[in-house]
Scaffold this active site. Structure first.
Site, PDB file in Angstrom:
ATOM      1  N   HIS A  60       0.856  -1.183   0.000  1.00 46.94           N
ATOM      2  CA  HIS A  60       0.000   0.000   0.000  1.00 46.94           C
ATOM      3  C   HIS A  60       0.896   1.238   0.000  1.00 46.94           C
ATOM      4  O   HIS A  60       2.036   1.199   0.488  1.00 46.94           O
ATOM      5  CB  HIS A  60      -0.891   0.022   1.233  1.00 46.94           C
ATOM      6  CG  HIS A  60      -1.979  -0.997   1.221  1.00 46.94           C
ATOM      7  ND1 HIS A  60      -2.966  -1.035   2.178  1.00 46.94           N
ATOM      8  CD2 HIS A  60      -2.233  -2.027   0.373  1.00 46.94           C
ATOM      9  CE1 HIS A  60      -3.789  -2.039   1.920  1.00 46.94           C
ATOM     10  NE2 HIS A  60      -3.359  -2.658   0.826  1.00 46.94           N
ATOM     11  N   GLU A  62       0.857   3.856   1.814  1.00 45.77           N
ATOM     12  CA  GLU A  62       1.263   4.251   3.161  1.00 45.77           C
ATOM     13  C   GLU A  62       2.397   3.370   3.683  1.00 45.77           C
ATOM     14  O   GLU A  62       3.348   3.872   4.287  1.00 45.77           O
ATOM     15  CB  GLU A  62       0.073   4.185   4.129  1.00 45.77           C
ATOM     16  CG  GLU A  62      -1.072   5.100   3.775  1.00 45.77           C
ATOM     17  CD  GLU A  62      -2.083   4.473   2.817  1.00 45.77           C
ATOM     18  OE1 GLU A  62      -3.159   5.072   2.657  1.00 45.77           O
ATOM     19  OE2 GLU A  62      -1.813   3.396   2.226  1.00 45.77           O
ATOM     20  N   CYS A  90      -5.531   1.872   6.334  1.00 49.09           N
ATOM     21  CA  CYS A  90      -6.190   0.637   6.757  1.00 49.09           C
ATOM     22  C   CYS A  90      -5.517   0.126   8.034  1.00 49.09           C
ATOM     23  O   CYS A  90      -4.544   0.703   8.519  1.00 49.09           O
ATOM     24  CB  CYS A  90      -6.106  -0.409   5.642  1.00 49.09           C
ATOM     25  SG  CYS A  90      -4.445  -1.080   5.378  1.00 49.09           S
TER      26      CYS A  90
END
Length: 162
Positions: A60, A62, A90
């Protein structure tokens, strides 16, 4: 009502949205994230790379950004750092934020709004677990600001998940 962003925060958040747009332009999921150090310098900027063949589900935006920032700054250098992200982190990414020492998260799309955009798409099985709830279970405080600029951030997702 979400708290207000100052001009620098708004510019950094828009930079994460541009990273999401670039990710989509490259055929990847439309998510982007940047990490800014305590002095305001961008130390990492990434789009999502969770799609095969070269990516994997842990890549991801992030995760990629906080990992690169940690490698660049080290544990002490992460003090005062901020993650700016096009969508609320998430549970996996929230854990990475916690463990790498990020002190603040500023996000655009809420997890709730993201779910409205993605539906039950198998490539994005969204958690119904706000990052604030993940951070609340930790032993250190992480400031969270968001959602902000949701309409802008949503544009990169329009038509992508259908």
């Amino acid at each position: 009502m979400p708290d207000e962003l100052d001009a620098a925060d708004e510019a950094h958040l828009r930079e994460s949205i541009r990273a999401a747009e670039q990710s989509r332009a490259e055929g990847r999921h439309p998510f982007g994230a940047i990490v800014v150090d305590a002095g305001g310098a961008v130390v990492a900027s990434f789009g999502n790379n969770s799609l095969p063949p070269e990516g994997d589900p842990t890549q991801h935006a992030e995760m990629r950004a906080v990992a690169a920032a940690f490698r660049a700054l080290g544990a002490e250098g992460m003090a005062g750092s901020t993650l700016f992200t096009s969508a609320e982190p998430c549970a996996m990414c929230s854990g990475a934020v916690y463990w790498t020492g990020i002190d603040r998260v500023v996000y655009a799309l809420s997890e709730r709004r993201l779910l409205e955009l993605t539906g039950d798409h198998p490539e994005n099985p969204t958690f119904s677990l706000p990052c604030r709830e993940v951070f609340a279970r930790g032993q250190r405080s992480i400031a969270v600001s968001g959602p902000h600029l949701e309409s802008e951030a949503a544009e990169a997702h329009l038509g992508f998940w259908s």
